[in-house]
Design a protein around this motif. Structure first.
Motif, short mmCIF file in Angstrom:
data_model
loop_
_atom_site.label_atom_id
_atom_site.label_comp_id
_atom_site.label_asym_id
_atom_site.label_seq_id
_atom_site.Cartn_x
_atom_site.Cartn_y
_atom_site.Cartn_z
N GLU A 59 0.81 -1.21 0.00
CA GLU A 59 0.00 0.00 0.00
C GLU A 59 0.84 1.27 0.00
O GLU A 59 0.48 2.27 -0.54
CB GLU A 59 -0.91 0.03 1.22
N GLU B 240 -4.81 9.89 -2.73
CA GLU B 240 -5.41 8.66 -3.26
C GLU B 240 -6.36 9.06 -4.39
O GLU B 240 -6.03 9.85 -5.24
CB GLU B 240 -6.13 7.90 -2.13
N ASP C 276 -9.87 6.60 1.05
CA ASP C 276 -9.01 6.05 -0.01
C ASP C 276 -9.69 6.18 -1.36
O ASP C 276 -9.41 7.09 -2.14
CB ASP C 276 -8.67 4.60 0.34
N ASP D 85 -9.35 2.63 3.79
CA ASP D 85 -8.31 1.61 3.90
C ASP D 85 -7.48 1.89 5.14
O ASP D 85 -6.67 2.81 5.14
CB ASP D 85 -7.41 1.65 2.66
N GLU E 118 -10.05 -4.33 3.21
CA GLU E 118 -10.08 -2.91 2.83
C GLU E 118 -11.27 -2.74 1.90
O GLU E 118 -11.64 -3.67 1.18
CB GLU E 118 -8.75 -2.60 2.14
CA CA Z 1 -5.62 1.71 -0.58
#
Ligand code: CA
Ligand code: FEO
Ligand code: CA
Length: 679
Positions: free
Chosen positions: A16, A468, A557, A572, A609
């Motif tokens: 990630e 993101e 996210d 997430d 997630e």
């Molecule tokens: Ca993510």
């Protein structure tokens, strides 16, 4: 994933974010007025703080932005009327009362009439390449009939693989001294080294899926396994490099003297569907796939360092030379791009569109601007990295699909500078302009694009708290930027757009481009939400007072704007020990008195997630992607130990002892029909 939550041994299978301080070496940190940045402009408008203390720091532009938002909303009320889910942690998913959440596609499910049946104990690369891949992330829908929300192609990214959850017989639990406190012992998962077959299964489980789906007469979604356009894209699929960097010497390898032909796409996180109906896959954390050492004094050393390459998380380079930089030093320059797929031809060669820059691309959501040009918003997901947008040179033709197919090869890439006074300036990354010259090592636009981050450094873009997903909203002319977290931001690095040091819970920025024109090179910005638990004063969260104990979240996210212009945010990094809740999908009011109110609509099983939220245009279906269920469990009292294939914290969605947990796409519909988000 927040640092405190990351089980050490999983760091090897989890891509990630890069560990460490972030990879931005510059001092592009606006020191800013600490007072100004500590209090959001919204707090000021709500009168919740002493106005005199910060009045001088609130720009007229920002005041206008919030006032406009209030005026646009319905008087007082939230635009969401569903009964909220209770936040918490358990082994399964939960959706708001009155809705069905049906698992549509699981890892290993057949995509073709001849796909081998999924057998996790006897998986092969060939079988995996005919089955739904692992760790579904972005979800998009391309109608097969004009305007249809009941029949189309579902496009899904498969971001990465978790070996400890996928493969039987490869994990041992070992006890080791704690790195931080040698007097303590900690348990870790030790994963057996990969052989070629395992690597090739992993490569086949990456990439993307294109699959025909149809809603049946009972209102349930079905996969059409013999759909003519069904397709798997993997880390081995042939692709073409296009745009200004294509064919450049820095993209040439032993296998490809042309610098235009590359195999595969990796770590496809979020993405997009273009107005002309192609599928966009963003290449994000590419660093983990490369191993080896560059030859001494290699000219790409600084370029790779800026991206954390090579990290050597995966063992692919042991079996495929191109992932070993000592053997193919230019190969990493062929990854980190935006990939475009023409889904209407299952044999089309996906195009890596170099004009949109090379970095850790989170996604690429787009909108047609007033003048017909198309604007793509792009996040670079790393601590202290940047927000970008790309504006096509030519205009979109809604009546001529073929004419749009190479729109992404020509245009201007901009990087964002968020000023303290509430303006955002989009700075063009154009060779020969400003510092982007040979004197700084940029000999062409290809160099600017291959080293997009360094170009952004020189333009003094604003280092952000891990950008993101970014999504434009055609209904109100705004743009929403998810900034997931950045616990490494120090007090002296705080600025107005990144207002919290040790930002564990992230925030959301709202941009209003000048004149409502998405191609504008300037706009206004405002912090829409500072995330985290609003009942803990030190957190400084700014959810509205209407937000319940279930409604707040951390770590935004992915996001989605529905056809009514309502914002949905998926997360997430929420966790039993961190936020006392799993990740999920939250509905967030952006307009009117309810601005800043959030409600929990769907939550994932332990360890997962929440990815890919998508609400179809008829508003009757939401698709969500449950990624890496069972990845964790030691910080949840209901399990209390490390989770791996043989001992999983959840066997969602099958709950069959013979089956591992399976990342899956879920279709959410309202019982008896009706709009998603309503009561
Ligand atoms: Ca993510
Ligand atoms: Fe793959 Fe930035 O999330
Ligand atoms: Ca993401």
């Amino acid at each position: 994933m927040t640092e405190h939550q990351r089980p050490r041994a999983f760091a090897t299978s989890r891509l990630e974010e890069a560990d460490g301080e972030g990879l931005n070496p510059t001092a592009n940190r606006t020191m800013g007025e600490i007072i100004a940045s500590r209090f959001s402009r919204r707090d000021f408008l709500r009168g919740s703080l002493a106005a005199t203390a910060i009045a001088a720091t609130v720009s007229p532009a920002a005041l206008m932005l919030a006032d406009e938002a209030k005026a646009q909303g319905a008087a007082g009320g939230s635009r969401f009327a569903f009964k909220e889910v209770e936040a918490g942690v358990d082994q399964t998913h939960h959706v708001a009362e009155g809705y069905d959440a049906d698992v549509l596609l699981r890892w290993g499910d057949p995509l073709f009439s001849d796909s081998p049946k999924f057998d996790p104990t006897a998986q092969t690369p060939e079988a995996q390449a005919r089955q739904f891949g692992y760790n579904n992330d972005y979800v998009g829908f391309i109608p097969l009939e004009e305007g249809s929300s009941t029949h189309g192609l579902l496009v899904v990214n498969h971001e990465y693989t978790n070996e400890h959850l996928m493969f039987p017989g490869i994990v041992q639990v070992v006890e080791k001294p704690d790195e931080d406190d040698a007097t303590k012992m900690v348990k870790e998962l030790e994963i057996a080294p990969a052989d070629q077959k395992r690597v090739d299964i992993e490569m086949a489980a990456h990439g993307g899926t294109v699959v025909e789906i149809r809603k049946d007469e009972a209102g349930k979604w079905q996969v059409v396994t013999d759909g003519k356009l069904n397709r798997r894209i993997t880390a081995g699929t042939e692709m073409e490099l296009r745009g200004p960097a294509a064919g450049h010497d820095r993209l040439k390898t032993n296998a490809d003297a042309s610098g235009t032909k590359v195999f595969g796409t990796i770590n496809n996180c979020a993405g997009g569907v273009t107005p002309w109906g192609t599928y966009i896959m963003a290449e994000e954390n590419i660093h983990g796939y490369f191993m080896g050492e560059l030859p001494a004094d290699h000219p790409e050393a600084a370029n790779y360092k800026r991206l954390g390459i090579p990290e050597g998380t995966y063992a692919w380079g042991n079996f495929h030379d191109r992932f070993d930089v000592s053997k193919e030093p230019n190969e990493p320059n062929r990854f980190g791009w935006i990939v475009e797929v023409d889904v209407m031809d299952p044999n089309s060669v996906p195009k890596k569109r170099t004009a949109l820059g090379r970095f850790k691309h989170e996604g690429a959501e787009s909108i047609v601007a007033k003048d017909g040009r198309v604007v793509f918003y792009l996040g670079d997901d790393e601590r202290f990295d940047y927000v970008y947008k790309f504006v096509t040179a030519k205009t979109y033709d809604p009546n001529d699909r073929a004419a749009n197919m190479d729109l992404l090869d020509e245009g201007t890439l901009y990087v964002a500078k968020f000023e303290e006074d509430g303006t955002v300036n989009w700075l063009p990354l154009v060779h020969g302009e400003g510092p982007l010259t040979a004197a700084n090592g940029f000999n062409s636009q290809a160099d600017v694009l291959i080293e997009t981050r360094r170009a952004g450094d020189l333009l003094e873009a604003t280092p952000m708290d891990r950008p993101e997903d970014i999504e434009p909203n055609g209904s109100n002319g705004r743009v929403y930027v998810m900034l997931t977290n950045n616990t490494r931001r120090k007090d002296e690095q705080v600025d107005a757009a990144n207002p919290r040091a040790k930002n564990a819970f992230g925030h959301i920025i709202e941009i209003a481009e000048e004149g409502g024109d998405f191609t504008a090179t300037t706009g206004k910005w405002e912090v829409l939400l500072k995330c985290g638990d609003p009942s803990v004063a030190e957190v400084g969260a700014t959810f509205s007072t209407e937000t319940t104990k279930n409604g707040w979240f951390g770590m935004p996210d992915n996001c989605s704007v529905d056809a009514d212009g309502r914002l949905w945010v998926s997360t997430d990094g929420n966790s039993p020990s961190g936020t006392g809740r799993t990740d999920g999908l939250w509905a967030v009011d952006t307009d009117g008195e309810a601005r800043g109110t959030s409600k929990l609509f769907f939550r994932v099983p332990v360890g997962a997630e929440m990815c890919g939220p998508l609400i179809l245009d008829d508003m009757a279906t939401a698709f969500v992607a449950v990624q890496h269920p069972a990845d964790g469990g030691d910080d949840w009292e209901g399990f209390g130990r490390l989770s791996y294939y043989e001992d999983l914290s959840t066997r969602w969605p099958d709950f069959d002892d013979a089956m591992p947990t399976r990342p899956s796409v879920v279709a959410i519909t309202r019982q008896g029909g009706g709009r998603i988000g309503d009561a």
